[in-house]
Motif scaffolding. Structure first.
Motif, PDB file in Angstrom:
ATOM      1  N   GLY A 229       0.785  -1.242   0.000  1.00 24.94           N
ATOM      2  CA  GLY A 229       0.000   0.000   0.000  1.00 24.94           C
ATOM      3  C   GLY A 229       0.807   1.278   0.000  1.00 24.94           C
ATOM      4  O   GLY A 229       0.230   2.366   0.084  1.00 24.94           O
ATOM      5  N   SER A 230       2.137   1.184  -0.064  1.00 17.84           N
ATOM      6  CA  SER A 230       2.938   2.407  -0.020  1.00 17.84           C
ATOM      7  C   SER A 230       4.318   2.131  -0.625  1.00 17.84           C
ATOM      8  O   SER A 230       4.524   1.063  -1.218  1.00 17.84           O
ATOM      9  N   VAL A 231       5.222   3.070  -0.478  1.00 17.52           N
ATOM     10  CA  VAL A 231       6.658   2.947  -0.770  1.00 17.52           C
ATOM     11  C   VAL A 231       6.995   2.782  -2.270  1.00 17.52           C
ATOM     12  O   VAL A 231       7.816   3.517  -2.802  1.00 17.52           O
ATOM     13  N   GLY A 266       5.501   5.817   4.421  1.00 17.76           N
ATOM     14  CA  GLY A 266       6.277   5.311   3.286  1.00 17.76           C
ATOM     15  C   GLY A 266       6.229   6.274   2.114  1.00 17.76           C
ATOM     16  O   GLY A 266       7.043   6.200   1.204  1.00 17.76           O
ATOM     17  N   GLY A 267       5.211   7.152   2.109  1.00 12.10           N
ATOM     18  CA  GLY A 267       5.202   8.224   1.106  1.00 12.10           C
ATOM     19  C   GLY A 267       4.039   8.254   0.136  1.00 12.10           C
ATOM     20  O   GLY A 267       4.034   9.083  -0.772  1.00 12.10           O
ATOM     21  N   SER A 268       3.003   7.404   0.308  1.00  9.95           N
ATOM     22  CA  SER A 268       2.017   7.312  -0.781  1.00  9.95           C
ATOM     23  C   SER A 268       1.043   8.482  -0.852  1.00  9.95           C
ATOM     24  O   SER A 268       0.712   8.932  -1.944  1.00  9.95           O
ATOM     25  N   PRO A 384      -9.715  14.578  11.249  1.00 10.17           N
ATOM     26  CA  PRO A 384      -8.679  13.886  10.465  1.00 10.17           C
ATOM     27  C   PRO A 384      -8.212  12.610  11.154  1.00 10.17           C
ATOM     28  O   PRO A 384      -8.303  12.486  12.380  1.00 10.17           O
ATOM     29  N   ALA A 385      -7.684  11.684  10.366  1.00  7.91           N
ATOM     30  CA  ALA A 385      -7.036  10.499  10.932  1.00  7.91           C
ATOM     31  C   ALA A 385      -5.828  10.963  11.744  1.00  7.91           C
ATOM     32  O   ALA A 385      -5.260  12.023  11.450  1.00  7.91           O
ATOM     33  N   PRO A 386      -5.391  10.175  12.727  1.00  9.42           N
ATOM     34  CA  PRO A 386      -4.185  10.571  13.470  1.00  9.42           C
ATOM     35  C   PRO A 386      -3.009  10.883  12.540  1.00  9.42           C
ATOM     36  O   PRO A 386      -2.310  11.876  12.743  1.00  9.42           O
ATOM     37  N   GLU A 387      -2.828  10.069  11.495  1.00 12.57           N
ATOM     38  CA  GLU A 387      -1.704  10.306  10.571  1.00 12.57           C
ATOM     39  C   GLU A 387      -1.866  11.654   9.876  1.00 12.57           C
ATOM     40  O   GLU A 387      -0.942  12.467   9.812  1.00 12.57           O
ATOM     41  N   SER A 388      -3.086  11.900   9.371  1.00 12.81           N
ATOM     42  CA  SER A 388      -3.334  13.143   8.621  1.00 12.81           C
ATOM     43  C   SER A 388      -3.165  14.358   9.523  1.00 12.81           C
ATOM     44  O   SER A 388      -2.866  15.468   9.044  1.00 12.81           O
ATOM     45  N   SER A 389      -3.362  14.170  10.818  1.00 14.81           N
ATOM     46  CA  SER A 389      -3.252  15.289  11.762  1.00 14.81           C
ATOM     47  C   SER A 389      -1.819  15.840  11.803  1.00 14.81           C
ATOM     48  O   SER A 389      -1.604  16.992  12.181  1.00 14.81           O
ATOM     49  N   SER A 416      -5.216  12.989   4.468  1.00 16.11           N
ATOM     50  CA  SER A 416      -5.139  11.655   3.856  1.00 16.11           C
ATOM     51  C   SER A 416      -6.238  10.712   4.321  1.00 16.11           C
ATOM     52  O   SER A 416      -6.544   9.730   3.650  1.00 16.11           O
ATOM     53  N   GLY A 417      -6.860  11.005   5.485  1.00 18.28           N
ATOM     54  CA  GLY A 417      -7.913  10.095   5.942  1.00 18.28           C
ATOM     55  C   GLY A 417      -8.721  10.702   7.065  1.00 18.28           C
ATOM     56  O   GLY A 417      -8.366  11.748   7.612  1.00 18.28           O
ATOM     57  N   HIS A 418      -9.837  10.034   7.411  1.00 18.39           N
ATOM     58  CA  HIS A 418     -10.646  10.521   8.540  1.00 18.39           C
ATOM     59  C   HIS A 418     -10.354   9.719   9.807  1.00 18.39           C
ATOM     60  O   HIS A 418      -9.781   8.636   9.762  1.00 18.39           O
TER      61      HIS A 418
HETATM   62  C1  LIG Z   1      -4.674   7.955   6.865  1.00 20.48           C
HETATM   63  C2  LIG Z   1      -3.249   7.624   6.569  1.00 20.48           C
HETATM   64  N1  LIG Z   1      -2.433   8.612   6.160  1.00 20.48           N
HETATM   65  C3  LIG Z   1      -1.133   8.386   5.907  1.00 20.48           C
HETATM   66  C4  LIG Z   1      -0.580   7.123   6.074  1.00 20.48           C
HETATM   67  C5  LIG Z   1       0.892   6.944   5.829  1.00 20.48           C
HETATM   68  O1  LIG Z   1       1.168   6.195   4.705  1.00 20.48           O
HETATM   69  P1  LIG Z   1       1.769   6.860   3.409  1.00 20.48           P
HETATM   70  O2  LIG Z   1       3.015   7.561   3.806  1.00 20.48           O
HETATM   71  O3  LIG Z   1       1.985   5.739   2.484  1.00 20.48           O
HETATM   72  O4  LIG Z   1       0.740   7.815   2.886  1.00 20.48           O
HETATM   73  C6  LIG Z   1      -1.384   6.060   6.484  1.00 20.48           C
HETATM   74  C7  LIG Z   1      -0.827   4.717   6.619  1.00 20.48           C
HETATM   75  O5  LIG Z   1      -1.440   3.796   7.025  1.00 20.48           O
HETATM   76  C8  LIG Z   1      -2.754   6.333   6.743  1.00 20.48           C
HETATM   77  O6  LIG Z   1      -3.567   5.359   7.168  1.00 20.48           O
END
Ligand SMILES: Cc1ncc(COP(=O)(O)O)c(C=O)c1O
Length: 433
Positions: A229-231, A266-268, A384-389, A416-418
């Motif tokens: 899913g990434s990289v 990973g960068g996607s 936002p998702a924790p990552e997107s935050s 990137s996500g909720h």
């Molecule tokens: C909502 C969300 N954003 C970002 C990422 C980070 O991955 P990537 O760097 O491939 O976007 C993830 C990975 O699971 C994710 O779930």
């Protein structure tokens, strides 16, 4: 009326993915075989989708999106809107700085990951495969692949990093509703998982371990194929729909972003929004900067070394030239676990080397990250998702810094996500009873 939503008409949705490889400032270092052991390239040839491996090595700038995949993209709500963050700007007292955000959180499973999941599931189905096997960290990729598999009538097996599997109960339910088989990784399903568990029954797992398990499952189960899913380059290419749409959306309102911000594991998602813009920067057609927001738990672009390394712990993959912390490095679990990967993909790494991509890493306590997410929810109304935050945090920090310097700037954050299936993390980090 002055709508803050910039909606791209369906007939403007891209017909081609953009592959940045031919436009990079130097040739992308190819994958390499390690000095010992069996051929990893042959291994990938046996375990991965042939069309995706073709795209992986492709130097073709534009790759046609098959009509069936375009229909599925549109079915799941693409093109996705771009928003002007009027309320957040007001809250921050911004006068000189404009903030925008792209809405990948509107995806049916909650993140940008469906953009590549749909493509990979489609190609796997065309190649006669019946089961998709994969790893997942945050659970977003596993859910996206389970969704894509279901749409295309395929089975799906997910190895999910245990430290996240244990607390994301609702996301697990969603994967199971989509008929995916879900295992906490390290698991007893694979030889590699059993070995790790025998040494450490409480291993929290990592993406590198889960990748190894997914690959091993594929090798030992007929008609299954491994999806990542990434990289990898083909994932970045398939994610380019994000940036291609965003370019058109900014054109529609006659604005030009000066800075694109995205979180980066990973960068996607970062590559998805940034690479189409970077392509134009490299051709001298526009000026723009790019900032990746990371966690100090896995600051691959900030503290990593640019060298050849494996993509997984069990060393199944070929060596890829990346900014890496080392494929066996221990990384403390965080709530934004999707950012906890030891390396950034080869394309992003090369752009980091040329200083076209810059990066910042935030402390592992994640306090300022979740505060930024709360502000975003309370002003813009979306969680936002924790990552997107991390992207929200970095976007706000850059906006405040620029405003203080009295400089005009247009910043675009990728959401990137909720976070609707991550409320446990919000309870924990923000002390909500
Ligand atoms: C909502 C969300 N954003 C970002 C990422 C980070 O991955 P990537 O760097 O491939 O976007 C993830 C990975 O699971 C994710 O779930």
């Amino acid at each position: 009326m002055k709508p803050d939503q910039i909606a791209l008409p369906i007939d403007e949705f891209p017909t081609k993915w953009y592959n940045v490889v031919p436009d990079l400032p130097e040739p992308l270092p190819p994958p390499k075989e390690p000095e010992t052991g069996p051929s990893r390239m042959e291994y990938l040839g046996r375990t991965m989708i042939k069309e995706c491996l073709g795209q992986e090595m492709s130097s073709q700038r534009w790759i046609s999106i098959p009509e069936d995949i375009r229909e599925l993209y549109i079915h799941m709500g693409r093109p996705r809107p771009l928003y002007r963050a009027n309320r957040l700007e007001k809250n921050l007292g911004l006068k000189k700085v404009k903030l925008f955000y792209k809405r990948e959180d509107l995806s049916p499973t909650g993140s940008h990951k469906t953009n590549t999941a749909i493509a990979q599931a489609y190609y796997a189905m065309k190649e006669g495969k019946t089961t998709l096997s994969t790893e997942t960290g945050a659970g977003q990729w596993g859910t996206a692949l389970a969704y894509a598999a279901k749409l295309l009538d395929l089975g799906c097996v997910v190895f999910w990093v245990r430290s996240v599997y244990d607390w994301k109960i609702d996301r697990k339910t969603l994967m199971k509703l989509l008929d995916a088989k879900v295992f906490a990784s390290p698991s007893k399903e694979t030889k590699m998982g059993r070995e790790i568990l025998s040494k450490n029954p409480k291993s929290p797992g990592s993406l590198g371990i889960a990748i190894s398990e997914g690959l091993e499952y594929t090798e030992t189960h007929e008609n299954s194929v491994y999806c990542l899913g990434s990289v990898l380059n083909h994932v970045m290419t398939q994610q380019s729909v994000i940036g291609l749409e965003t370019i058109k959306q900014f054109d529609m309102i006659d604005e030009k972003p000066d800075l694109i911000v995205g979180c980066l594991g990973g960068g996607s998602n970062f590559g998805g929004i940034a690479l189409p813009f970077i392509g134009e920067v490299l051709k001298g057609k526009r000026k723009c900067e790019f900032l990746a927001a990371q966690s100090a738990a896995a600051p691959n672009l900030v503290k990593g070394e640019y060298k050849y390394d494996f993509g997984d712990v069990a060393e199944h993959t070929p060596l890829l030239k990346m900014y890496t912390l080392g494929h066996k490095s221990d990384m403390v679990p965080i709530r934004a676990d999707g950012l906890r990967y030891h390396a950034a993909g080869p394309i992003i790494s090369l752009l980091r080397k040329h200083n076209i991509v810059k990066a910042v890493a935030y402390p592992v306590d994640e306090k300022s990250i979740f505060e930024a997410a709360r502000m975003f929810l309370q002003t813009e109304g979306w969680l936002p998702a924790p990552e997107s935050s991390y992207a929200v945090r970095a976007g706000i920090d850059e906006a405040l810094k620029t405003e203080r310097a009295g400089v005009e700037k247009t910043i675009c954050m990728n959401i990137s996500g909720h976070g609707w299936l991550d409320l446990e993390a919000y309870r924990d980090k923000l002390g909500i009873q």
